[in-house]
Design an enzyme around this catalytic site. Sequence first.
Site, PDB file in Angstrom:
ATOM      1  N   ASP A   1      72.515  44.750  32.893  1.00  0.00           N
ATOM      2  CA  ASP A   1      72.123  46.294  33.704  1.00  0.00           C
ATOM      3  C   ASP A   1      70.987  46.947  33.003  1.00  0.00           C
ATOM      4  O   ASP A   1      70.215  48.685  33.493  1.00  0.00           O
ATOM      5  CB  ASP A   1      72.961  46.886  34.188  1.00  0.00           C
ATOM      6  CG  ASP A   1      72.966  45.787  35.481  1.00  0.00           C
ATOM      7  OD1 ASP A   1      72.446  44.946  35.663  1.00  0.00           O
ATOM      8  OD2 ASP A   1      74.149  46.866  36.423  1.00  0.00           O
TER       9      ASP A   1
ATOM     10  N   ASP B   1      24.754  45.267  50.114  1.00  0.00           N
ATOM     11  CA  ASP B   1      26.385  44.422  50.014  1.00  0.00           C
ATOM     12  C   ASP B   1      27.688  44.668  50.560  1.00  0.00           C
ATOM     13  O   ASP B   1      28.358  43.705  50.541  1.00  0.00           O
ATOM     14  CB  ASP B   1      26.395  44.852  48.093  1.00  0.00           C
ATOM     15  CG  ASP B   1      25.340  44.662  47.222  1.00  0.00           C
ATOM     16  OD1 ASP B   1      24.868  43.446  47.683  1.00  0.00           O
ATOM     17  OD2 ASP B   1      25.022  45.524  46.405  1.00  0.00           O
TER      18      ASP B   1
ATOM     19  N   GLY C   1      29.784  35.461  48.296  1.00  0.00           N
ATOM     20  CA  GLY C   1      28.976  34.055  48.502  1.00  0.00           C
ATOM     21  C   GLY C   1      28.594  33.924  47.781  1.00  0.00           C
ATOM     22  O   GLY C   1      28.965  32.048  47.352  1.00  0.00           O
ATOM     23  N   MET C   2      28.020  34.003  46.700  1.00  0.00           N
ATOM     24  CA  MET C   2      27.435  32.809  45.528  1.00  0.00           C
ATOM     25  C   MET C   2      28.691  32.034  44.931  1.00  0.00           C
ATOM     26  O   MET C   2      28.719  31.478  44.188  1.00  0.00           O
ATOM     27  CB  MET C   2      26.942  33.837  44.568  1.00  0.00           C
ATOM     28  CG  MET C   2      26.569  33.468  42.972  1.00  0.00           C
ATOM     29  SD  MET C   2      24.832  31.477  43.776  1.00  0.00           S
ATOM     30  CE  MET C   2      24.119  31.956  44.166  1.00  0.00           C
TER      31      MET C   2
END
EC number: 1.3.7.7
Length: 508
Positions: free
Chosen positions: A36, A294, A429-430
Amino acid sequence: MKLAYWMYAGPAHIGTLRIASSFKNVHAIMHAPLGDDYFNVMRSMLERERDFTPVTASIVDRNVLARGSQEKVVDNITRKDQEERPDLIVLTPTCTSSILQEDLQNFVDRAQLEAKGDVLLADVNHYRVNELQAADRTLQQIVQFYTEKARKKGELPDGKTATPSVNIIGVTTLGFHNQHDCMELKKLMRDLGITVNAVIPEGASVHDLKHLSQAWFNLIPYREIGLSTAKYLHEQFGTPFVDITPIGVVETARCIRMIQKLLNEQGATVDYEPFIDEQTRFVSQAAWFSRSIDCQNLTGKKAVVFGDNTHAAAITKILTREMGIHVVLSGTYCKYDAEWFREQVSEYCDDVLISDDHGAIADAIARLEPAAIFGTQMERHVGKRLNIPCGVIAAPIHIQNFPIGYRPFVGYEGTNQVVDLIYNSFTLGMEDHLLEIFGGHDTKEVITKGVSAESDLNWTKEAQAELNKVPGFVRGKVKRNTEKFARDRGLTEISLEVMYAAKEAVGA
């Protein structure tokens, strides 16, 4: 009883150890079995500390179980008092000490007779509170201990500082970006003409705690740790506090306006509106970026948020009202403070989830198919299995969330960092187009029974390969439709034939 193999918040003694090891010249004793004592390794690794972590494990072994713990614990306290000369030694309860029904306060009283420094038992119920609750309680207990000690000695200073000042309460070791946030908060206070009276517990001395009453107000950047201390100081000295977390353009401005209100009520004449305007328009890029082409590409995209109260609520608000992103689910594992969380996020998301069951949030993510996740490291792993990007915004965290570079989340520089994290977490997107061409990031063949551990279906290697050919943005839907088709017919394995049959059944 359910076996937990992932916990969002650790056990109570971890919270106490975080507070004790954040102070300067404070030592902690943990009475627990061997194994522990991982806190020392975890802290030195994640915080990249040069010094040894000031925590000693008083190991429970067979001799202790046979003879009792008092002699060993008292010896460990007095030994560390002689070796380290700490100002304070904190003894923390653990589940082991609770099971053994040990009278730890008696151990502390015995040790205090020989120790030159102060000895204190952390007053936390190990079975009823988690790491965050215990940290909050331990900090308040230490502040109260030294406030009352100074009061008895007549050492409490009178009145406030000559000029506006603040105590920043709740910055601790192992906190999510706490060190960078603290630097940004100090800079923000300096820009506002406010002196930082104290930062506790990180880097503070217990001898400085008697001066907390001199601050004009207290700032609590994180709801999880520090609120109890702020309430105690308000009861004792009437010190007002600000518990608005300055994460995001809107909340940072709201926090500053609340500070302005409190200072002017105490006789100051400050006007921070010109500062807010300048910082919002020229220092923070978030307001400008949210209106750029963007960011507009993200408008309406679905996101899921999950984490501690402070960060999950803050990110939910930023996504919805500052970036136009659709939060379909916002959740927290801080069940003890659920009412506050619901109040904060209900108007900014479709649904609220209060749970510390990682399977529940994993299944919700799989069902909702968000474009991005903002959560803990657990949600990041879930996202990898579902092919959904994830930005880490709250603990639990690991080494990659302790950056060496400057990465605050609070203040106006924090707005830039948070917006970057959000924007870069989405598959754009790309990138989405390239992933379709090259088949995704991960080319390993993974056979899984699903996100939830309770899933009862198995995919054959051929069926999994066929599923991987499905475009990423609809793969989750195809997977769920196929599994539903199989369950409805009592099937336990999904083969190519089952996939084709399911496809025909839905007319796809």
